[in-house]
Design a protein around this motif. Structure first.
Motif, PDB file in Angstrom:
ATOM      1  N   TRP A  90      61.295  38.095 -25.126  1.00 31.95           N
ATOM      2  CA  TRP A  90      62.284  37.140 -24.629  1.00 31.95           C
ATOM      3  C   TRP A  90      62.995  37.661 -23.375  1.00 31.95           C
ATOM      4  O   TRP A  90      62.901  37.055 -22.321  1.00 31.95           O
ATOM      5  N   ALA A  91      63.707  38.797 -23.492  1.00 29.65           N
ATOM      6  CA  ALA A  91      64.528  39.247 -22.367  1.00 29.65           C
ATOM      7  C   ALA A  91      64.406  40.755 -22.179  1.00 29.65           C
ATOM      8  O   ALA A  91      64.151  41.497 -23.122  1.00 29.65           O
ATOM      9  N   LEU A  92      64.590  41.173 -20.926  1.00 29.98           N
ATOM     10  CA  LEU A  92      64.448  42.587 -20.553  1.00 29.98           C
ATOM     11  C   LEU A  92      65.655  43.022 -19.723  1.00 29.98           C
ATOM     12  O   LEU A  92      66.099  42.288 -18.833  1.00 29.98           O
ATOM     13  N   VAL A  93      66.168  44.221 -20.033  1.00 32.45           N
ATOM     14  CA  VAL A  93      67.205  44.854 -19.220  1.00 32.45           C
ATOM     15  C   VAL A  93      66.643  46.202 -18.755  1.00 32.45           C
ATOM     16  O   VAL A  93      66.140  46.968 -19.578  1.00 32.45           O
ATOM     17  N   VAL A  94      66.705  46.470 -17.461  1.00 30.26           N
ATOM     18  CA  VAL A  94      66.106  47.687 -16.904  1.00 30.26           C
ATOM     19  C   VAL A  94      67.185  48.620 -16.389  1.00 30.26           C
ATOM     20  O   VAL A  94      68.047  48.215 -15.608  1.00 30.26           O
ATOM     21  N   SER A  95      67.133  49.870 -16.829  1.00 29.48           N
ATOM     22  CA  SER A  95      68.010  50.908 -16.290  1.00 29.48           C
ATOM     23  C   SER A  95      67.147  51.868 -15.482  1.00 29.48           C
ATOM     24  O   SER A  95      66.224  52.476 -16.005  1.00 29.48           O
ATOM     25  N   LEU A  96      67.441  51.958 -14.196  1.00 27.47           N
ATOM     26  CA  LEU A  96      66.637  52.791 -13.297  1.00 27.47           C
ATOM     27  C   LEU A  96      67.466  53.957 -12.780  1.00 27.47           C
ATOM     28  O   LEU A  96      68.510  53.752 -12.144  1.00 27.47           O
ATOM     29  N   THR A  97      67.013  55.171 -13.069  1.00 29.26           N
ATOM     30  CA  THR A  97      67.598  56.374 -12.473  1.00 29.26           C
ATOM     31  C   THR A  97      66.586  56.908 -11.472  1.00 29.26           C
ATOM     32  O   THR A  97      65.398  56.999 -11.799  1.00 29.26           O
ATOM     33  N   ALA A  98      67.031  57.234 -10.262  1.00 28.66           N
ATOM     34  CA  ALA A  98      66.077  57.674  -9.244  1.00 28.66           C
ATOM     35  C   ALA A  98      66.762  58.570  -8.224  1.00 28.66           C
ATOM     36  O   ALA A  98      67.959  58.424  -7.972  1.00 28.66           O
ATOM     37  N   PRO A  99      65.993  59.477  -7.610  1.00 28.71           N
ATOM     38  CA  PRO A  99      66.566  60.322  -6.548  1.00 28.71           C
ATOM     39  C   PRO A  99      66.766  59.511  -5.276  1.00 28.71           C
ATOM     40  O   PRO A  99      66.098  58.488  -5.072  1.00 28.71           O
ATOM     41  N   GLY A 100      67.694  59.955  -4.437  1.00 25.51           N
ATOM     42  CA  GLY A 100      68.011  59.241  -3.200  1.00 25.51           C
ATOM     43  C   GLY A 100      66.836  59.135  -2.253  1.00 25.51           C
ATOM     44  O   GLY A 100      66.768  58.213  -1.435  1.00 25.51           O
ATOM     45  N   ASP A 101      65.866  60.075  -2.374  1.00 23.00           N
ATOM     46  CA  ASP A 101      64.738  60.024  -1.436  1.00 23.00           C
ATOM     47  C   ASP A 101      63.573  59.170  -1.948  1.00 23.00           C
ATOM     48  O   ASP A 101      62.496  59.183  -1.371  1.00 23.00           O
ATOM     49  N   LEU A 102      63.806  58.420  -3.030  1.00 20.55           N
ATOM     50  CA  LEU A 102      62.753  57.515  -3.515  1.00 20.55           C
ATOM     51  C   LEU A 102      62.471  56.462  -2.440  1.00 20.55           C
ATOM     52  O   LEU A 102      63.380  55.776  -1.993  1.00 20.55           O
ATOM     53  N   PRO A 103      61.200  56.325  -2.037  1.00 18.79           N
ATOM     54  CA  PRO A 103      60.900  55.316  -1.005  1.00 18.79           C
ATOM     55  C   PRO A 103      61.198  53.904  -1.511  1.00 18.79           C
ATOM     56  O   PRO A 103      60.899  53.565  -2.658  1.00 18.79           O
ATOM     57  N   VAL A 104      61.785  53.104  -0.629  1.00 19.69           N
ATOM     58  CA  VAL A 104      62.082  51.719  -0.994  1.00 19.69           C
ATOM     59  C   VAL A 104      60.790  50.957  -1.296  1.00 19.69           C
ATOM     60  O   VAL A 104      60.765  50.058  -2.128  1.00 19.69           O
ATOM     61  N   THR A 105      59.693  51.357  -0.637  1.00 19.96           N
ATOM     62  CA  THR A 105      58.410  50.682  -0.913  1.00 19.96           C
ATOM     63  C   THR A 105      58.025  50.872  -2.379  1.00 19.96           C
ATOM     64  O   THR A 105      57.498  49.957  -3.007  1.00 19.96           O
ATOM     65  N   TRP A 106      58.273  52.068  -2.934  1.00  9.89           N
ATOM     66  CA  TRP A 106      57.958  52.294  -4.354  1.00  9.89           C
ATOM     67  C   TRP A 106      58.778  51.325  -5.198  1.00  9.89           C
ATOM     68  O   TRP A 106      58.259  50.710  -6.128  1.00  9.89           O
ATOM     69  N   LEU A 107      60.062  51.162  -4.841  1.00  4.76           N
ATOM     70  CA  LEU A 107      60.944  50.277  -5.607  1.00  4.76           C
ATOM     71  C   LEU A 107      60.476  48.820  -5.515  1.00  4.76           C
ATOM     72  O   LEU A 107      60.496  48.093  -6.507  1.00  4.76           O
ATOM     73  N   ARG A 108      60.037  48.418  -4.326  1.00  4.83           N
ATOM     74  CA  ARG A 108      59.523  47.051  -4.169  1.00  4.83           C
ATOM     75  C   ARG A 108      58.304  46.827  -5.057  1.00  4.83           C
ATOM     76  O   ARG A 108      58.183  45.799  -5.720  1.00  4.83           O
TER      77      ARG A 108
END
Ligand SMILES: [Mg+2]
Length: 317
Positions: A90-108
């Motif tokens: 039904w529903a999903l909640v996502v908690s993302l922990t990541a380093p500041g140098d994580l590429p935005v492309t990876w996040l996309r």
């Protein structure tokens, strides 16, 4: 936004904006992302909740799978637990922990992967949180709706048959290949990066009268062991009934492992294993064994004997 852009440059609000962009509240969701909390309306159904954590370097590697594959795997692994209760994702909640140098492309790509697997599973992303940390850590909380009784691990009875829906051993074969630095056979590697959950099969099993069910995350024998102990029964698996696909034989030969061992003990495929009254196995499920009276203690055997070798994955081993 350039290719070299990082999470630090994007900032927390930018990251949240990226992860929640274009979401529309669907069935049973009164208020989606954007406020302090989401508001859901189960409409008389039971609500089933589960959470799953995936840590970079423990559960996934960014040099093995891209963000899209990681997003899909994280959703699939979490929501398979809803299927295993006979619930409807039904529903999903996502908690993302990541380093500041994580590429935005990876996040996309991660965002795309989350949404595409949500669509397959029938889930709606309703909220989340991002924070800075050393390793990429994904906290996936899923809610399911259940119109009926949950199918627990505790209902198996002697005389039931054990049936499986989905693939077994593929993800483990992929892991065996990847840990040796290879990228093929591609089908095995792809199975390690993105499990193929039999979406909807959990609800089908419940409606067909399944007495117990589990998703195969740690390995068939290990997970049937959980069912056996919870139900106070023993389970015997018939090796001849298990399909051993050619790709598993290929990987076994190349890595010096046992193809049947992949099928019996390989985790992370998130197939469903369920017990049914003998006459009630629904279409699409393969009978692989039967439930018997427990002897001195609940046990899982293969052709009446204890399986020699690893029984599956233990996260604390
Ligand atoms: Mg599970």
């Amino acid at each position: 936004m350039t290719e070299s852009a990082t999470l630090a440059g994007l900032g927390e609000f930018g990251a949240v904006g990226l992860l929640t962009r274009g979401l529309v509240a669907g069935a049973g969701v009164e208020l989606g992302p954007g406020d302090d909390a989401a508001v859901l309306q189960p409409g008389g159904a039971r609500v089933v909740v589960s959470t799953d954590t995936m840590v970079e370097g423990v559960h996934f590697r960014r040099d093995w799978g891209n963000g899209l594959e990681t997003g899909r795997k994280a959703v699939a692994a979490a929501a398979a637990d809803l299927e295993a209760m006979g619930a409807e994702p039904w529903a999903l909640v996502v908690s993302l922990t990541a380093p500041g140098d994580l590429p935005v492309t990876w996040l996309r790509f991660f965002h795309q992967g989350v949404l595409s697997e949500c669509e397959l599973a029938g889930l709606q992303l309703v909220g989340g949180d991002t924070t800075r940390g050393r390793d990429v850590t994904l906290g996936m909380t899923v809610l399911g709706r259940l119109d009926g009784e949950p199918v627990t691990r505790a209902g198996a009875r002697p005389g039931d048959v054990v049936a499986v829906r989905g693939r077994l051993g593929w993800a483990a074969a992929g892991l065996a290949v990847l840990t040796r630095g290879f990228r093929s056979p591609r089908a095995a590697v792809a199975a390690q990066l993105v499990p193929e959950v039999p979406w909807g099969a959990g609800g089908e099993a419940r409606r067909a009268g399944a007495s117990a069910m589990i998703d195969v995350s740690d390995g068939l024998l290990a997970d049937l062991g959980h069912v056996a102990r919870a139900s106070g029964v023993s389970v015997d698996v018939e090796a001849a009934r298990l399909e051993v696909p050619e790709v598993l034989r290929t990987v076994a030969q190349a890595t010096g492992k046992d193809a049947l061992g992949f099928v019996l003990t390989g985790g992370e495929d998130h197939a469903l294993a369920a017990c049914f009254p003998a006459a009630g196995v629904p279409d699409g499920w393969s009978v692989v064994g039967r439930v018997v009276e427990a002897g001195d203690e609940p046990a899982v055997t293969v052709d009446g004997r204890r399986w020699e070798g690893a029984q599956g994955h233990d996260h604390f081993a």
